[in-house]
Design a protein around this motif. Structure first.
Motif, PDB file in Angstrom:
ATOM      1  N   VAL A 194      78.722 -43.207  15.986  1.00 41.55           N
ATOM      2  CA  VAL A 194      80.145 -43.124  15.683  1.00 41.55           C
ATOM      3  C   VAL A 194      80.391 -41.734  15.094  1.00 41.55           C
ATOM      4  O   VAL A 194      79.699 -41.327  14.159  1.00 41.55           O
ATOM      5  CB  VAL A 194      80.582 -44.194  14.662  1.00 41.55           C
ATOM      6  CG1 VAL A 194      82.076 -44.067  14.363  1.00 41.55           C
ATOM      7  CG2 VAL A 194      80.235 -45.589  15.160  1.00 41.55           C
ATOM      8  N   VAL A 195      81.364 -40.994  15.629  1.00 42.64           N
ATOM      9  CA  VAL A 195      81.733 -39.682  15.097  1.00 42.64           C
ATOM     10  C   VAL A 195      83.132 -39.788  14.515  1.00 42.64           C
ATOM     11  O   VAL A 195      84.072 -40.204  15.205  1.00 42.64           O
ATOM     12  CB  VAL A 195      81.679 -38.588  16.177  1.00 42.64           C
ATOM     13  CG1 VAL A 195      81.985 -37.218  15.561  1.00 42.64           C
ATOM     14  CG2 VAL A 195      80.303 -38.557  16.855  1.00 42.64           C
ATOM     15  N   LEU A 196      83.268 -39.408  13.247  1.00 43.29           N
ATOM     16  CA  LEU A 196      84.535 -39.493  12.525  1.00 43.29           C
ATOM     17  C   LEU A 196      85.052 -38.085  12.266  1.00 43.29           C
ATOM     18  O   LEU A 196      84.327 -37.241  11.733  1.00 43.29           O
ATOM     19  CB  LEU A 196      84.326 -40.230  11.194  1.00 43.29           C
ATOM     20  CG  LEU A 196      83.678 -41.616  11.288  1.00 43.29           C
ATOM     21  CD1 LEU A 196      83.440 -42.190   9.894  1.00 43.29           C
ATOM     22  CD2 LEU A 196      84.540 -42.569  12.119  1.00 43.29           C
ATOM     23  N   LEU A 197      86.324 -37.830  12.606  1.00 44.55           N
ATOM     24  CA  LEU A 197      86.863 -36.465  12.633  1.00 44.55           C
ATOM     25  C   LEU A 197      88.136 -36.345  11.804  1.00 44.55           C
ATOM     26  O   LEU A 197      89.127 -37.025  12.064  1.00 44.55           O
ATOM     27  CB  LEU A 197      87.137 -36.075  14.087  1.00 44.55           C
ATOM     28  CG  LEU A 197      85.875 -36.080  14.962  1.00 44.55           C
ATOM     29  CD1 LEU A 197      86.181 -36.600  16.350  1.00 44.55           C
ATOM     30  CD2 LEU A 197      85.249 -34.716  15.008  1.00 44.55           C
ATOM     31  N   ALA A 237      82.664 -44.524   6.515  1.00 49.49           N
ATOM     32  CA  ALA A 237      81.325 -44.202   7.004  1.00 49.49           C
ATOM     33  C   ALA A 237      80.240 -45.134   6.452  1.00 49.49           C
ATOM     34  O   ALA A 237      79.411 -45.650   7.223  1.00 49.49           O
ATOM     35  CB  ALA A 237      80.995 -42.743   6.706  1.00 49.49           C
ATOM     36  N   PRO A 238      80.182 -45.384   5.131  1.00 49.21           N
ATOM     37  CA  PRO A 238      79.111 -46.252   4.623  1.00 49.21           C
ATOM     38  C   PRO A 238      79.154 -47.672   5.179  1.00 49.21           C
ATOM     39  O   PRO A 238      78.105 -48.281   5.434  1.00 49.21           O
ATOM     40  CB  PRO A 238      79.341 -46.240   3.108  1.00 49.21           C
ATOM     41  CG  PRO A 238      80.095 -44.991   2.837  1.00 49.21           C
ATOM     42  CD  PRO A 238      80.988 -44.821   4.031  1.00 49.21           C
ATOM     43  N   SER A 239      80.350 -48.202   5.386  1.00 47.34           N
ATOM     44  CA  SER A 239      80.467 -49.564   5.919  1.00 47.34           C
ATOM     45  C   SER A 239      79.988 -49.634   7.364  1.00 47.34           C
ATOM     46  O   SER A 239      79.326 -50.605   7.763  1.00 47.34           O
ATOM     47  CB  SER A 239      81.917 -50.049   5.823  1.00 47.34           C
ATOM     48  OG  SER A 239      82.308 -50.221   4.476  1.00 47.34           O
ATOM     49  N   MET A 240      80.332 -48.619   8.163  1.00 48.47           N
ATOM     50  CA  MET A 240      79.836 -48.593   9.547  1.00 48.47           C
ATOM     51  C   MET A 240      78.318 -48.427   9.574  1.00 48.47           C
ATOM     52  O   MET A 240      77.630 -49.035  10.394  1.00 48.47           O
ATOM     53  CB  MET A 240      80.514 -47.465  10.326  1.00 48.47           C
ATOM     54  CG  MET A 240      82.006 -47.661  10.561  1.00 48.47           C
ATOM     55  SD  MET A 240      82.410 -49.183  11.469  1.00 48.47           S
ATOM     56  CE  MET A 240      81.671 -48.828  13.075  1.00 48.47           C
ATOM     57  N   ALA A 241      77.791 -47.609   8.657  1.00 50.66           N
ATOM     58  CA  ALA A 241      76.345 -47.421   8.583  1.00 50.66           C
ATOM     59  C   ALA A 241      75.646 -48.714   8.186  1.00 50.66           C
ATOM     60  O   ALA A 241      74.577 -49.056   8.718  1.00 50.66           O
ATOM     61  CB  ALA A 241      76.019 -46.303   7.593  1.00 50.66           C
ATOM     62  N   ALA A 242      76.250 -49.457   7.246  1.00 53.68           N
ATOM     63  CA  ALA A 242      75.661 -50.719   6.800  1.00 53.68           C
ATOM     64  C   ALA A 242      75.588 -51.740   7.928  1.00 53.68           C
ATOM     65  O   ALA A 242      74.754 -52.657   7.898  1.00 53.68           O
ATOM     66  CB  ALA A 242      76.466 -51.283   5.635  1.00 53.68           C
ATOM     67  N   ALA A 243      76.448 -51.569   8.930  1.00 53.80           N
ATOM     68  CA  ALA A 243      76.436 -52.460  10.096  1.00 53.80           C
ATOM     69  C   ALA A 243      75.433 -52.002  11.147  1.00 53.80           C
ATOM     70  O   ALA A 243      75.350 -52.600  12.226  1.00 53.80           O
ATOM     71  CB  ALA A 243      77.830 -52.539  10.704  1.00 53.80           C
ATOM     72  N   GLY A 244      74.683 -50.936  10.847  1.00 53.06           N
ATOM     73  CA  GLY A 244      73.629 -50.487  11.739  1.00 53.06           C
ATOM     74  C   GLY A 244      73.972 -49.330  12.639  1.00 53.06           C
ATOM     75  O   GLY A 244      73.180 -48.969  13.520  1.00 53.06           O
TER      76      GLY A 244
END
Length: 299
Positions: free
Chosen positions: A26-29, A43-50
């Motif tokens: 996922v790229v966030l801009l 970002a941290p929530s998406m990362a926590a989902a793998g």
């Protein structure tokens, strides 16, 4: 979270990386005048989902730097799209979910339109963000013209001097005008404002706003991309358009005029009481859009 830098053809792009290296990307801009701190709750929530989440500083912001003094400090739309594509190439990312707003949404829309095979899905705040430069001379109703005061200001040398001398003052005012119900504090603003101290910030911003009205030449190296964008290419990838219901620079119209630009699955979601900086003002809505697109697509 790791702070990293990757070299592209013209930039050392600074970015933050969250999550497992093998996760779906996922790229966030971010947009103007903001920076990557707008995604601190996304970002941290998406990362926590793998997911592997990458949040780059755009050209002219934060630690991102040009490699050569000879490279035009262009903020034109082609530059933003080119930078995103080169960023993905440098990291060996074949396909990613893209999410962005303002300048970042423009970059995401451009890559989705011109290189759809590289995009799994798109979250674009306010929808189709590719500029129609040929139509930029057409006036709009006075109610909207006055919202563009800062763009006209930047067309002048007084505006360049003002942004150089008073960049925090101008950017803080834009935050307030564009998100009238967002009660951000000075500490929140300063976390992002540090990115405006980049030595190229003023030149990139001034060129961006002059180019989109035809008042500044583009980077010759990007002319081919601008030619393709002039055709207002359609976006075929699955897209969710998040539009703040109280966006002070681009109010949400009652009828969505973006639908003609999206030929794939498309949905507009209006978010009440939210202004222009959707990811920071409404992280839950941003996460919901990303998760819904993730569930509906495959890497």
């Amino acid at each position: 979270m790791q702070s990293r830098t990757i070299r592209t053809d013209v930039l050392d792009v600074a970015y933050e990386e969250h999550g497992p290296s093998g996760g779906d990307v996922v790229v966030l801009l971010h947009g103007f005048p903001y920076d990557i701190r707008c995604f601190d709750e996304v970002a941290p929530s998406m990362a926590a989902a793998g997911h592997r989440v990458l949040v780059p500083y755009l050209r002219g912001y934060g630690p991102t730097r040009f490699l050569s003094p000879a490279t035009p400090r262009s903020g034109e739309q082609a530059a933003l799209g080119h930078d995103l594509l080169q960023f993905m190439d440098a990291l060996g990312i074949g396909r990613a979910m893209l999410a962005g707003y303002d300048w970042g949404g423009r970059a995401a829309c451009i890559v989705a339109a011109l290189w759809p095979e590289r995009v799994r899905g798109l979250v674009s705040c306010t929808g189709y963000n590719i500029q129609n430069i040929a139509r930029s001379v057409d006036p709009v109703p006075a109610e909207q013209e006055h919202r563009f005061w800062y763009q006209y200001y930047f067309h002048t040398e007084r505006g360049r001097a003002g942004l150089t001398r008073n960049r925090r003052d101008i950017c803080r005012l834009l935050w307030k005008l564009w998100s009238p119900e967002w009660a951000f504090d000075e500490a929140t603003f300063e976390k992002s404002a540090a990115s405006f101290d980049n030595a190229d910030f003023v030149e990139v911003v001034i060129q961006s706003y002059r180019h989109r009205y035809g008042y500044a030449a583009g980077d010759p190296a990007l002319a081919g991309i601008e030619t393709r964008l002039a055709a207002q290419p359609k976006i075929t990838v699955p897209t969710i358009n998040l539009h703040g219901g109280n966006d002070g620079v681009g109010p949400a119209p009652g009828t969505d005029g973006n639908t003609k630009f999206f030929t794939g699955p498309y949905e507009r979601r209006l978010i009440p009481r939210v202004g222009h900086n959707v990811p920071q003002e409404a992280p839950s809505a941003t996460l919901a859009a990303l998760r819904d697109l993730m569930k509906g697509t495959t890497q």
